[in-house]
Write an enzyme that holds these catalytic residues in place. Structure first.
Site, short mmCIF file in Angstrom:
data_model
loop_
_atom_site.label_atom_id
_atom_site.label_comp_id
_atom_site.label_asym_id
_atom_site.label_seq_id
_atom_site.Cartn_x
_atom_site.Cartn_y
_atom_site.Cartn_z
N ASP A 339 38.95 32.62 34.89
CA ASP A 339 39.01 34.03 35.27
C ASP A 339 39.37 34.91 34.07
OD1 ASP A 339 39.38 32.27 37.46
OD2 ASP A 339 40.27 33.84 38.69
N GLU A 480 31.42 26.47 43.72
CA GLU A 480 32.21 25.25 43.97
C GLU A 480 31.82 24.52 45.25
OE1 GLU A 480 35.99 27.26 43.78
OE2 GLU A 480 36.33 26.58 41.72
O1 IFM Z 1 38.43 30.50 39.17
C1 IFM Z 1 38.26 30.80 40.52
C2 IFM Z 1 37.07 30.03 41.02
O2 IFM Z 1 35.91 30.39 40.36
C3 IFM Z 1 36.91 30.26 42.50
N1 IFM Z 1 38.11 29.92 43.23
C4 IFM Z 1 39.28 30.65 42.76
C5 IFM Z 1 39.50 30.46 41.28
C6 IFM Z 1 40.71 31.30 40.82
O3 IFM Z 1 40.44 32.66 40.95
#
Ligand code: IFM
Length: 738
Positions: A339, A480
């Site tokens: 992020d 994901e």
């Molecule tokens: O990094 C992100 C991921 O891409 C999606 N789930 C949450 C994470 C933290 O914000």
């Protein structure tokens, strides 16, 4: 019932609603990069999730997840009415309540009244975490009544903090006199000392009873004042709080310059600290603001997002980064994810490049952790942690989601397969060097990071003798919900960027007469690997658009069921159910969690034409759940590129409003993931500046391409590029750069 009101620079909540306690803790968070203090009232306790999160300080309890430490609450104040009646928001005596955040200056305030035996008791308070002096917070707490009443005012340091996976603190020691309390303690895992001081001055004559250390079973170190309140008189308490930890970077450098009161009255000390705090904020906004004219809601939401970025910027350190939930609590283990590099860094890169540099230094500092992780999985080079804390070892577990049906941890592959993280780090280094022209970061260790990231992908990729190309197999991309896929377009393109960047920067450094590449190759033994690097850079497979212009997200994606988003959603048996993993509703379908190919098209926009961008937007958006707060901004950005600002606008609003009025996921399976959303805050800036203004930096030059949405008449912001500060103004059909 509570009612939210939004002003130009304020968010205000009137009334009390149980469900807002948690949300307002995030929404009205104050902070200064060193600490974050949640937006709860002074009498709030652990059950309200009152929290003071210290940046960079982590602890592990038993075999639970490591998480940030929640320091004892130095701003705890309680008011007790006759009959031992605590005046709280849940009291039957509550008459009215409102709390607000001034997000121009990071000042939290409240105005609460109770009706006690016919007398109205009102508390007005105000607090801030000093932007000028990172260890300091100040509170001004005033009681007024409209009749005679005896009240007890208890103020102190509350050590009963709530932890997700605690406790984290022990070896408590209490010291102090009535006006000045101090708690020292140590983290349990590493024994890091933490000191919390809370000094008070009153502008009423009552002296507090001598504080006694908390008795067994109590956790608050308190001093008590007896107030014989008279109508129309104000009884004010000023609390000066100071938090410091053994883990603090540059210890001592940011020690408060003025002591708690130094002979000043409470009010004078508060005003003097507030003036310095506001001056520091004025300086922050001078470069950090974006002013949108013609759309009040958008202007407010974007500024509020910027506020949230600024209160977590680690200015006090050389090499700290920003966790995925900022300093709003302990969710996501206080860990740094991609992020920061991909969604947060772009804002700081041009508004305060020194902050962006800290993010890179953090990755340099944690390079050994990334090397350890690569070795753990049998790879070479640097495999950065998916969830990174202070050492760079991965805080992410192999079982990172708890199944709603069985209550059992589910095997997820975030940790071992989201290899793009190492490329994201390299991408951020490249962006930093390109935008600032500051090659010194390479000497500081970023060149070695590039070598080790390239080496990691070189050991991860394989050569397909039949297809005569290098491929990257068994990865998880940004989406994901589809784990362990082959030739993920985003991952492959990003790996290529790592190879290209290393070759280009080695060449650039050598042309500048630098011996850094030779020294780094000698140190790391990489010289012999250069021919392979060149070969891989030439022959790594990157999926390209098909006949319809769409890029298949990964090998075999088109073979998955093409069920609609609504259909997939309807298959959920529980609203908290995780959509991915082995049995998730999205796993065997084309429904994706977040921008993936679309993100890639934004990053490498010059390589694809408008028709390809349009085709992919049209294809992927209906199939995207936007289950991550990182998603909407990327759709907003790409649709600006394709000339559709109207379509883009709601995605921008969704991103920019996520923390002020928006909704966000609170659970991943049974794991609580609430908090603020710095990546979306950064994404809002990306979509306003890069999207609607078409702002980009290429070869050190600023590019602009106005495509403002309806209503927006002008956007002004500042960009520092190659050391020069530019004031940029974009209108519907033109721009100026001064
Ligand atoms: O990094 C992100 C991921 O891409 C999606 N789930 C949450 C994470 C933290 O914000």
């Amino acid at each position: 019932m509570s009612m939210r009101e939004l002003g130009e620079w304020t968010v205000r909540d009137a009334g009390f609603r149980e469900a807002d306690v948690l949300a307002n803790g995030n929404r009205m968070l104050i902070g200064n990069g060193y600490l974050g203090y949640r937006g709860t009232v002074e009498e709030a306790d652990a059950s309200d999730m009152a929290a003071t999160i210290v940046s960079g300080l982590y602890d592990r309890y038993g075999d639970k997840w490591r998480e940030p430490v929640n320091a004892p609450n130095a701003l705890s104040v309680r008011l007790v009415a006759p009959g031992d009646e605590p005046l709280t928001l849940r009291s039957r005596l509550l008459a009215s309540h409102e709390q607000a955040l001034d997000f121009r200056y990071g000042v939290w305030s409240r105005n609460t009244s109770w009706k006690v035996d016919g007398v109205t008791v009102t508390v007005k308070s105000e607090r801030f975490a000093s932007m000028d002096s990172p260890h300091e917070m100040l509170l001004r707490y005033t009681v007024e009544t409209d009749g005679k009443i005896a009240l007890r005012m208890q103020r102190g340091i509350d050590c009963a903090v709530r932890d997700i996976n605690g406790p984290h603190l022990g070896a408590f020691e209490f010291a102090g006199t009535g006006g000045d309390l101090e708690v020292t303690c140590k983290t349990l895992e590493l024994g890091i000392p933490l000191r919390v001081r809370s000094a008070a001055a009153t502008d009423f004559p009552a002296a507090p009873a001598e504080p006694a250390p908390p008795k067994k079973g109590e956790a608050c170190f308190r001093a008590e004042y007896l107030l014989d309140c008279l109508p129309g008189i104000s009884y004010s308490l000023t609390v000066y709080a100071e938090v410091s930890a053994g883990s603090d970077p540059d210890a001592g450098m940011f020690a408060p310059r003025v002591g708690p009161f130094d002979g000043m009255s409470g009010e004078f000390r508060y005003r003097e600290a507030l003036a310095r705090h506001k001056a520091a904020w004025d300086a922050v906004w001078a470069d950090g603001d974006v002013e949108i004219e013609g759309d009040d809601a958008a202007r407010r939401a974007l500024r509020y997002s910027i506020y949230h970025l600024q209160i977590i910027a680690p200015r006090h350190s050389r090499d700290l980064s920003i966790p995925a939930r900022g300093l709003s609590g302990q969710t996501y283990k206080g860990a740094i994810f991609w992020d920061t590099e991909m969604f947060i860094a772009p804002y700081f890169l041009v508004t305060d490049p020194e902050v962006a540099k800290r993010f890179i230094r953090y990755r340099i500092k944690t390079l050994d952790g990334a090397r350890r992780k690569a070795a753990e999985y049998g790879y070479r080079g640097a495999f950065y942690a998916w969830e990174s804390q202070e050492s760079g070892d991965d805080a992410c577990s192999h079982f990172n989601v708890v199944d709603v049906f069985t209550g059992r941890p589910m095997r997820t592959f975030f940790r071992d397969k989201q290899v793009h993280i190492s490329a994201d780090v390299a991408y951020a280094i490249r962006e930093y060097v390109e935008s600032t022209g500051d090659w010194s970061i390479l000497d500081e260790g970023a060149f070695e990071v590039l070598v080790e990231c390239a080496r990691f992908f070189m050991s991860y990729a394989w050569y397909s003798p039949t297809r005569r190309r290098y491929e990257i197999l068994d990865v998880t991309g940004p989406d994901e919900y589809h784990e362990r896929v082959n030739n993920d377009a985003f991952t492959n393109r990003m790996a290529l960027l790592v190879f290209d960047t290393l070759l280009e920067y080695a060449d650039g450094l050598e042309k500048r007469g630098s011996s850094l590449p030779a020294e780094t190759y000698a140190k790391t033994g990489f010289l012999d690997e250069l021919p392979l690097l060149r070969d891989m850079a030439e022959n790594l497979y990157v999926p390209s658009p098909g006949p319809n212009g769409v890029i298949e997200q990964f090998d075999g994606y088109y073979a998955l069921e093409d069920a609609s988003l609504a259909e997939v959603r309807s298959r959920l048996l529980d609203p908290k159910e995780y959509w991915g993993g082995g049995n998730g509703v999205a796993t065997n379908t084309r429904v994706i969690k977040q921008a993936d190919v679309v993100l890639m098209l934004n990053l490498f926009g010059d390589e694809y034409d408008g028709a390809v961008k349009k085709a992919n937007l049209g294809y992927y958006e209906p199939r995207t759940e936007h289950g991550s707060s990182l998603s909407a901004c990327m759709y907003s950005l790409l649709s600006c590129e394709t000339g559709d600002s109207a379509w883009s606008y709601p995605f921008f609003r969704k991103t920019a409003e996520i923390d002020i009025t928006g909704e966000s996921k609170q659970f991943a399976g049974l794991i609580y993931i609430g908090g603020t959303h710095p990546a979306a805050n950064g994404g809002a800036w990306i979509s306003a500046s890069r999207g609607f203004c078409g702002f980009a930096v290429a070869g050190g030059e600023i590019r602009l391409a106005p495509r403002l949405p309806a209503g927006w008449t002008k956007v002004s912001f500042t960009a520092r590029v190659r050391g020069v500060r530019h004031k940029i103004t974009v209108t519907k059909d033109g721009y100026t750069v001064c």
